[in-house]
Design a protein around this motif. Structure first.
Motif, short mmCIF file in Angstrom:
data_model
loop_
_atom_site.label_atom_id
_atom_site.label_comp_id
_atom_site.label_asym_id
_atom_site.label_seq_id
_atom_site.Cartn_x
_atom_site.Cartn_y
_atom_site.Cartn_z
N TYR A 26 0.81 -1.22 0.00
CA TYR A 26 0.00 0.00 0.00
C TYR A 26 0.85 1.27 0.00
CZ TYR A 26 1.08 -0.62 4.93
OH TYR A 26 1.74 -0.83 6.11
N THR A 65 10.15 9.97 11.25
CA THR A 65 9.55 8.96 10.40
C THR A 65 10.38 8.83 9.14
OG1 THR A 65 7.49 8.31 9.31
CG2 THR A 65 7.88 10.67 9.47
N GLY A 66 9.81 8.20 8.11
CA GLY A 66 10.54 8.05 6.86
C GLY A 66 9.57 7.63 5.76
N GLY A 67 10.04 6.86 4.84
CA GLY A 67 11.02 5.81 4.84
C GLY A 67 11.03 5.08 6.18
N GLU A 68 12.06 4.32 6.38
CA GLU A 68 12.21 3.65 7.68
C GLU A 68 13.28 4.40 8.47
OE1 GLU A 68 10.76 1.73 9.71
OE2 GLU A 68 12.46 1.87 11.05
N THR A 94 7.96 6.74 14.47
CA THR A 94 7.15 5.71 13.82
C THR A 94 8.09 4.80 13.04
OG1 THR A 94 5.26 7.18 13.56
CG2 THR A 94 5.32 5.28 12.13
N THR A 95 8.00 3.50 13.28
CA THR A 95 8.93 2.55 12.66
C THR A 95 8.21 1.27 12.27
OG1 THR A 95 10.82 1.10 13.13
CG2 THR A 95 9.54 1.79 15.02
N ASN A 96 8.77 0.57 11.31
CA ASN A 96 8.20 -0.75 11.00
C ASN A 96 8.68 -1.81 11.99
OD1 ASN A 96 10.78 -1.63 10.11
ND2 ASN A 96 10.35 -1.01 8.00
N SER A 118 4.43 0.01 13.18
CA SER A 118 3.43 -0.36 12.17
C SER A 118 3.41 -1.88 12.04
CB SER A 118 3.80 0.25 10.81
OG SER A 118 3.88 1.65 10.93
N VAL A 158 -2.77 -0.58 8.93
CA VAL A 158 -3.58 -0.17 7.77
C VAL A 158 -4.48 -1.35 7.41
CG1 VAL A 158 -3.53 0.60 5.36
CG2 VAL A 158 -1.70 1.29 6.92
N MET A 188 -5.32 4.80 2.54
CA MET A 188 -5.40 6.13 1.93
C MET A 188 -4.84 6.13 0.51
SD MET A 188 -3.98 8.30 5.13
CE MET A 188 -4.05 9.88 4.30
N1 SAM Z 1 8.63 2.92 7.96
C1 SAM Z 1 7.91 3.46 9.07
C2 SAM Z 1 6.69 2.62 9.38
O1 SAM Z 1 6.47 1.61 8.70
O2 SAM Z 1 5.98 2.95 10.31
C3 SAM Z 1 7.52 4.93 8.93
C4 SAM Z 1 7.04 5.41 7.58
S1 SAM Z 1 5.49 4.74 7.06
C5 SAM Z 1 5.28 5.58 5.52
C6 SAM Z 1 4.39 5.52 8.19
C7 SAM Z 1 2.99 5.00 8.22
O3 SAM Z 1 2.34 5.30 7.02
C8 SAM Z 1 2.87 3.51 8.44
O4 SAM Z 1 2.11 3.24 9.60
C9 SAM Z 1 2.15 3.05 7.21
O5 SAM Z 1 1.33 1.99 7.48
C10 SAM Z 1 1.39 4.29 6.80
N2 SAM Z 1 0.97 4.26 5.39
C11 SAM Z 1 1.75 4.15 4.30
N3 SAM Z 1 0.98 4.12 3.18
C12 SAM Z 1 -0.30 4.22 3.59
C13 SAM Z 1 -1.55 4.24 2.90
N4 SAM Z 1 -1.63 4.12 1.58
N5 SAM Z 1 -2.68 4.36 3.64
C14 SAM Z 1 -2.61 4.47 5.00
N6 SAM Z 1 -1.46 4.46 5.69
C15 SAM Z 1 -0.31 4.33 5.00
#
Ligand code: SAM
Length: 339
Positions: A26, A65-68, A94-96, A118, A158, A188
């Motif tokens: 996503y 946040t990022g990226g990671e 915020t991290t994976n 996440s 998500v 989103m």
């Molecule tokens: N890599 C980190 C992580 O995974 O949390 C931080 C960056 S990531 C882009 C931040 C958050 O954006 C994550 O919780 C991710 O699930 C969410 N995210 C990314 N694409 C999304 C989408 N299309 N709809 C909803 N949330 C989204």
């Protein structure tokens, strides 16, 4: 300092890298990406100088946040620099979770206050299919470490129809055991979500129904004056969870957040197509007052309501349907802009 819709500048999301070690379908579903040139990525001293500008204009909450973000070398040094600043009320990450276990002690010592991990699925095969990497065990270890070191955490999920909408109950239970409040996020149509379609959005109401089916009556928690994107709910046993309904019920009216990319572009809305370049003036030697003037003018002229405008479109498709566009300007990507 207020924007044109009376919203204060408060929350800054600081993207420290556009790189990621997962490829969530996503967010980063493509086979290749255009990365930010290394020489454009801000040094910690530069990021710190920009953070000072934002703090002086009203920002008091920062999320890395990022990226990671854990891919950014020596992130704890940046955390220490930011944590030492006066006027900061919150510093979160915020991290994976993949690299969290090995870094968490250093981050806590450096002054990080809160962690969000996440996690979209508890099923190993599904995790691999969703992220392209077999890293679920590492994420579990990261969550366990966060619980040990921080006591509590948040988990962001998500929810995508047909992918993980059957795991809402188990994820609430997992959160309860991990001392984590789970927040379910509607899928989103942000930049990078090139596989998005309205049919795949599992809505706030559907999420509430799914929780109620598993655990009984759900009660909304009243939080007057809150500008947080998540609505919070409680289960009969007191367990709480949140829903971020950015797609079906956006929170633009109270949005006090903006985003600074790793290369110093400032975006006033997740859906904005243009940002304000802060790296250029900074590297040309602009004074703090000059940078403040740029940021203040940007915020005072802000009228963005990106998610509401997307909702008003009715018939919706992915925000950036043409991959060429994303290649021409990687700043349109969620992973660059800072999720
Ligand atoms: N890599 C980190 C992580 O995974 O949390 C931080 C960056 S990531 C882009 C931040 C958050 O954006 C994550 O919780 C991710 O699930 C969410 N995210 C990314 N694409 C999304 C989408 N299309 N709809 C909803 N949330 C989204």
């Amino acid at each position: 300092m207020r924007d044109l819709l009376g919203r204060p500048l408060r929350n800054l999301r600081l993207s420290v890298t556009d790189r990621c070690n997962l490829r969530c379908q996503y967010c980063m579903p493509e086979d290749d990406y255009v990365w930010l040139p290394r020489e454009d990525v801000l040094h910690f001293e530069e990021t710190s100088a920009l953070v000072d500008i934002f703090l002086s204009l009203g920002v008091d909450k920062i999320r890395l946040t990022g990226g990671e973000p854990l891919l950014r070398r020596d992130l704890a040094s940046l955390v220490a620099m930011i944590a030492a600043k006066t006027g900061l009320k919150d510093l979160a990450l915020t991290t994976n979770g993949v690299l969290l276990e090995e870094q968490i002690e250093g981050l806590k010592t450096a002054g990080l206050r809160r962690i969000t991990v996440s996690l979209d699925t508890l099923d190993r095969a599904r995790f691999k299919a969703l992220t392209r990497f077999d890293q679920l065990d590492a994420v579990h270890a990261g969550i366990a470490a966060a619980r040990r070191v921080f006591g509590a955490l948040k988990i962001d999920t998500v929810v995508i129809r047909g992918v993980n909408d059957d795991e809402i109950g188990p994820l609430v239970e997992y959160g309860r055991r991990a001392n984590a409040e789970v927040r379910f996020i509607e899928y989103m149509d942000v930049g990078g979500a090139s596989r998005w379609s309205p049919a795949r959005v599992f809505s706030r109401q559907e999420i509430l129904d799914a929780v109620a089916r598993c655990y009984g009556a759900v009660t909304a928690i009243e939080e007057p004056g809150s500008t947080a994107p998540a609505e919070r709910f409680a289960l009969p046993d007191g367990t709480t969870f949140g829903i971020i309904a950015s797609t079906t019920d956006p929170f633009c009216r109270t949005c006090d957040r903006s985003r600074l990319t790793a290369d110093g572009m400032w975006y006033l809305c997740l859906y904005a197509t243009h940002g304000v370049d802060l790296r250029g003036p900074l590297r040309r030697g602009a004074t703090a007052d000059e940078l403040k003037t740029i940021v203040a003018a940007g915020w005072r002229g802000r009228a963005d309501r990106g998610a509401e405008e997307r909702l008003a479109l009715g018939e919706r498709r992915a925000f950036v349907p043409v991959q060429d566009l994303l290649r021409k300007d990687p700043h349109l990507e969620m992973h660059t802009r800072g999720g």
